[in-house]
Structures are given as C-alpha cells and as structure tokens.
Enzyme design. Structure first.
Site, short mmCIF file in Angstrom:
data_model
loop_
_atom_site.label_atom_id
_atom_site.label_comp_id
_atom_site.label_asym_id
_atom_site.label_seq_id
_atom_site.Cartn_x
_atom_site.Cartn_y
_atom_site.Cartn_z
N ASP A 87 -7.77 8.29 -0.11
CA ASP A 87 -6.37 7.98 -0.35
C ASP A 87 -5.60 8.08 0.97
O ASP A 87 -6.21 8.37 2.02
CB ASP A 87 -5.77 8.92 -1.43
CG ASP A 87 -4.75 8.19 -2.30
OD1 ASP A 87 -3.83 7.57 -1.72
OD2 ASP A 87 -4.86 8.23 -3.53
N HIS B 273 -3.48 2.47 -0.64
CA HIS B 273 -3.82 3.89 -0.53
C HIS B 273 -4.91 4.09 0.54
O HIS B 273 -5.90 4.78 0.31
CB HIS B 273 -4.28 4.44 -1.88
CG HIS B 273 -3.16 4.63 -2.86
ND1 HIS B 273 -2.18 5.58 -2.69
CD2 HIS B 273 -2.87 4.00 -4.02
CE1 HIS B 273 -1.32 5.53 -3.72
NE2 HIS B 273 -1.71 4.57 -4.54
N GLU C 169 -1.23 0.05 -6.84
CA GLU C 169 -0.13 0.31 -5.92
C GLU C 169 -0.39 -0.21 -4.49
O GLU C 169 -0.39 0.57 -3.54
CB GLU C 169 0.16 1.82 -5.88
CG GLU C 169 0.60 2.35 -7.24
CD GLU C 169 0.89 3.84 -7.22
OE1 GLU C 169 1.79 4.25 -7.97
OE2 GLU C 169 0.24 4.60 -6.49
C1 TNX Z 1 0.11 6.86 -9.53
S1 TNX Z 1 -2.38 6.34 -11.16
C2 TNX Z 1 -1.03 6.74 -8.76
C3 TNX Z 1 -1.48 7.89 -7.94
C4 TNX Z 1 -0.52 9.04 -8.02
C5 TNX Z 1 -0.06 9.22 -9.45
C6 TNX Z 1 0.82 10.39 -9.68
C7 TNX Z 1 -2.60 5.49 -9.98
C8 TNX Z 1 -3.61 4.50 -10.18
N1 TNX Z 1 -1.87 5.68 -8.85
O1 TNX Z 1 -1.71 7.49 -6.61
O2 TNX Z 1 -1.13 10.18 -7.55
O3 TNX Z 1 0.64 8.04 -9.84
O4 TNX Z 1 1.04 10.62 -11.04
#
Ligand code: TNX
Length: 544
Positions: free
Chosen positions: A205, A279, A343
């Site tokens: 990450d 990430h 994301e």
């Molecule tokens: C979203 S869940 C994210 C994570 C974060 C999380 C915190 C996901 C696929 N991505 O990178 O840690 O929310 O709740």
C-alpha cells in the site's frame, strides 16, 4: 424456569437441538453454531491415557493438531494408536466417503462415555471436528488451577455440521502498521478456531510494502519504511501532526513460506494482495520511474487516497509488476491472487503523455478504460500462471473478463452488479464487515476511522443480497471481514477491533441462517471469552 426445564429434559432424554436458541442455555458455547446437535446424558472424561486412533498418515497429521490445541491446556500429549483397545478411552478420526454430502469441510462428531468419533469425507472436516471438540471442553488451563482440579469433561453429544459458504475470510492490512510474524500466526489461529478458511493478507500500500521481492531489493530497503506516522485522525481540524518515529518492516520470503505452511496446517488459505494501479506510493518511493511524473517520492505518511499511482502507459510498470507477481505465485499456492484495483485516482494519467498514447493506441474511451486495460493485462498474466484474480469492486468500472472475482466493499452494490454479470463475488461490504469502523459510542471507544458497525450489525448480515435471484445468488462465494489498520498501531488494537465481531462473521459464513439467534450468540460469547482470556486475546467485552 424455561431454561431449567430444558436442561432437565436434556439430562433425561436424548434431545435434538436444531436451532441456535438452545445451545447457550445447555451450557455449551460452540461458535459458529453447528448445524445439528443432539445432547444426551453423561460425558466423556479425557485423561493422559486416552489414545488417538487413526488409520492413515494424512489423518494422523490432522489429528495431531488436537494435541497442538489441547496440550497447552491439559499439560499432556495424547498418544496415537492404530486400533481401538478395550482398556483405554479413545478419540477416533475416520475418513468416511459416505459423508460427502456434508462437503469435505463438514463433519460428524459423536461423543459417548468411552469414546469420541470424528468423521468427515475430508481432512478439513476432521480439523473442524477438532475445533468443535475444543469448544466442548471446559474453558480452563492447567497452569491456572491445580491440575487435579480440572476434569476434562466433554458432554455426550452427536453433532452434524457443515459450512454454508465456501469463502469464510478475515483480511488484515499490515501496510498501515506492520504486524509481527508471531501475531500473524496468532491471527491465523483465531481464523481457524472459528472455522474460517481464508486469510486475505494486504501486503502492499502507499504507507508500506511488506513482502521481500528478490528482483527488487529496494522494496525492502526503502518501500518498507516510512519516516513517521500521523498522530490523531486524518480529518481532525488543524494542521497534521506526526510522531517523528520511523516505522516499518517486511516479511522475508522464508518467513512468508513459514506462514503459508502454518496456515495450510490449519486449513487456511493465504490470499496475498498486491495493490495496483493505485495505493502504490511506497513502491514508487523506491522505483519512481514507475510513476507518470517520475518523483521523487517518500513512502506516504498520511492515510487516504493518494494521487501518485503506477503509470499505465509505460511498459516498465508491467514488467515490474509481472516480475513481482512471478515471485508472489511461487510463494503462495492460493488459486486466487488479489490485485487490488480500488481507489485509483486518474489525475496523473490524464496529463501523462504515455498514458494518453496508450489510450489512443488501444482505442480506449477514457482513463477508466485504461484502468480496465491495466487490470485485464495483469489478469491475463496471472491466468497464464494458472491463477485467478480477485479485485475490489472498482475493477467492474473499466470492463473485466468474466473469470475475475469481485470483492464488493462499497456496500453490496458492486457485488450485486457483479453477480448479475456472472462474476464470482466475495461480499466484504463496509456497511457490515468493516471491522475498522467503530463498534461502540465514539466517546468511549479508542480512535477509529469512523462510521459504526456494532456486533449485532455484523451478526445480522446475510451474504446473499435479496436483490439476487436464486441462480445469481450462486455466484456469492461467501464473505469476509476487513481489518484496515490506519488507526490500529499494534496487535492488541487489531484484536480489540477483530473480536468478538470476527466471531459474529464466522457464524454468518458458517452457520445456517435459521440456526442463528443473536441472544443465544451473546450467551455463548461469555464462555468463549474465557477461552480468549486463556489464549491472550484482547477482545472487546459485551455492552451490558
Ligand atoms: C478503503 S476498502 C480502502 C482502504 C482503506 C479503508 C478504510 C478498500 C478497497 N480501500 O484503503 O484502508 O477504506 O476503511
């Protein structure tokens, strides 16, 4: 009055308990609640002369786990024998193909006064029989009380049990905070104890890269370490404050092999997650050539969604990720490799000449389709290596191959759309399974990321959304709980957030819907907590 009446009946007659409601009142505390249970009079009393009976090597290996689990409590190891002996009590393990209707993870457990029989059509089922047997024993440990005080009694019962779902998972983010190898093993122990079978290990990450890759040594030297961490909440008013403490760590390939083997012995599959295309900041700090703008970058010290991602136009990115995945598949025998996909902001791609050239050359509509191109290319690579991909539900947005499995995290929507489109789905909705969310009132709980997912909410979850037809529902492989660790600095905090909500999730994925009963579950948890005390698990106590 009702409870006393029930116990009396149970003592006199052979009573079938088909639903969860009655289990806690019978004094037993099996979690997840088994499918069928019949209690009868009397009990089996274990002692050091009790023999374990097995008839083949594979079964001997599984049965050996019984010693692993109970000898720390009893203080002795049971010996093996190939045949029953009239003079000693025994615990027999038997592979029985006639039980295949219970699946290879289902089992039958029969306890009488002088013998215990665990049967299954598969080794996993025998292992789950052991987990139930463990929970039928008293929640004590010999070193806490004089040894002659403890009677290792198991009530005479007949249990037939099988899982509802094939995917019963717990996820752990070791990037936001690094967790020791010892803790990862303990985490796997708890997964197995609750008859779950997947450990989704989030290994890369923005804030840290945690897996040694021999071809890219700077991932361990640079990407695994950040200079400092955020103090307080990311969204707190005022300027951010940092602790000034260098944080990090990584698992060597030898350590990873050790953990994968440890999990396998407990019938847990480790599914690694290597995040892409977003990430990725920790990797970019060591290899800035893999980004659009070229860096320089630092391993990220803030949480949230970071704009610097892998460049999707540059061939070097694909070469790098394929080389990484080549080492990953050698370490993890799992059928599935998780490649993230969530994301990924498109800001950098929009202004990157290489990404724009790729969009033009590949006739892609926009940056979302470029993400689709990225994921499909990696999927093809992994398929060539005999593996399937899993991605977070964003992977649906750019168009994906039907063989990809979707992990639905932004509520149930993604999972519903994916199942309707014929993808296998793992339900991981933040609304029910995000164990990084608060479980009690904010004012009295340690700092967490936000939102609210109390125990009862997790328990109430049904992984098959109502919006699906029966046929579409078959695409739901199961569900899993997420432990994102932005606000969990150490193992203690992870345990506090994970349990007992993880117990609730275990019952969601293992037990039949009709056998679930929240009040009974709470009753069983009280005894379960005594086991947690002995195992040194920092669970959150029930609200009164
Ligand atoms: C979203 S869940 C994210 C994570 C974060 C999380 C915190 C996901 C696929 N991505 O990178 O840690 O929310 O709740």
């Amino acid at each position: 009055m009702k409870v006393k009446y029930f116990v009396l009946i149970a003592l006199v007659f052979f009573t079938t308990i088909a639903t969860g409601q009655n289990i806690a009142s019978s004094g037993m505390s099996i979690i997840p609640v088994p499918d069928k249970l019949a209690l009868s009079e009397g009990c089996f009393e274990l002692d050091s002369t009790t023999k374990i009976i097995v008839s083949d090597e594979a079964t001997k290996q599984t049965a050996g786990m019984l010693n692993e689990f109970i000898s720390p409590a009893t203080g002795y190891e049971l010996e093996f024998s190939n045949a029953k002996d009239a003079n000693s009590k025994c615990i027999e393990f038997r592979i029985n193909d006639e039980l295949s209707a219970l699946s290879s993870e289902g089992y039958k457990l029969m306890v009488t006064e002088d013998s215990i029989l665990i049967e299954s059509s598969g080794q996993a089922g025998l292992f789950y029989g052991i987990q139930t047997l463990r929970q039928l024993m008293p929640p004590v440990i010999y070193s806490n009380v004089p040894i002659h005080w403890v009677k290792w009694q198991v009530p005479c019962v007949e249990i037939e049990d099988k899982p509802e779902f094939k995917w019963r998972g717990m996820h752990l983010d070791v990037c936001r905070y690094f967790m020791s190898k010892e803790f990862v093993k303990k985490y796997i122990d708890l997964i197995a104890m609750h008859k779950m079978n997947i450990f989704h290990w989030h290994l890369t990450d923005d804030q840290g890269w945690r897996i040694e890759i021999k071809k890219y040594p700077k991932l361990a030297e640079i990407s695994a370490w950040r200079n400092e961490s955020l103090i307080g909440h990311l969204n707190a008013p005022g300027p951010h404050k940092y602790d000034g403490i260098r944080h990090g760590g990584f698992y060597t390939q030898e350590e990873i092999k050790e953990i994968v083997k440890y999990a396998k012995d407990r019938f847990v599959t480790v599914v690694p997650e290597i995040e892409m295309p977003g990430h990725a900041k920790a990797a970019l700090a060591a290899y800035p050539n893999l980004s659009c703008a070229g860096g320089p970058f630092e391993v990220e010290k803030n949480w949230g969604v970071i704009k610097d991602v892998y460049c999707a136009g540059d061939e070097e990115t694909f070469e790098f990720l394929q080389n990484v995945l080549t080492e990953v598949v050698q370490l993890f025998p799992s059928e599935y490799i998780h490649i993230g996909g969530d994301e990924c902001p498109k800001d950098r791609w929009k202004v990157c000449p290489k990404c724009q050239k790729r969009i033009a050359n590949e006739n892609l509509k926009d940056e979302h389709e470029l993400q689709g191109y990225f994921i499909k290319r990696m999927e093809k690579f992994l398929n060539q290596h005999g593996r399937k991909i899993i991605g977070w539900d964003e992977i649906l947005e750019g168009g994906i191959d039907p063989s990809a499995t979707v992990m639905s995290w932004r509520g149930e929507k993604g999972g519903i759309a994916a199942a309707k489109a014929g993808h296998d789905v793992i339900m991981a909705p933040n609304t029910y399974t995000y164990l990084d969310y608060y479980q009690g009132p904010k004012e009295t709980e340690p700092l967490a990321i936000g939102s609210f997912v109390p125990l009862e909410k997790v328990y109430s979850y049904n992984p098959v959304p109502q919006a699906l037809t029966e046929d579409e529902g078959k695409y739901i492989l199961g569900a899993q709980a997420q432990l994102w660790t932005e606000y969990m600095k150490d193992a203690e905090r992870v345990e506090y957030m994970a349990y007992p909500r993880g117990c609730a999730l275990a019952e969601v994925v293992w037990s039949k819907k009709d056998n679930k009963d929240y009040n009974d579950f709470r009753g069983r948890l009280k005894k379960h907590f005594k086991r947690f005390d002995i195992l040194g698990v920092n669970y959150r106590n029930l609200d009164n």
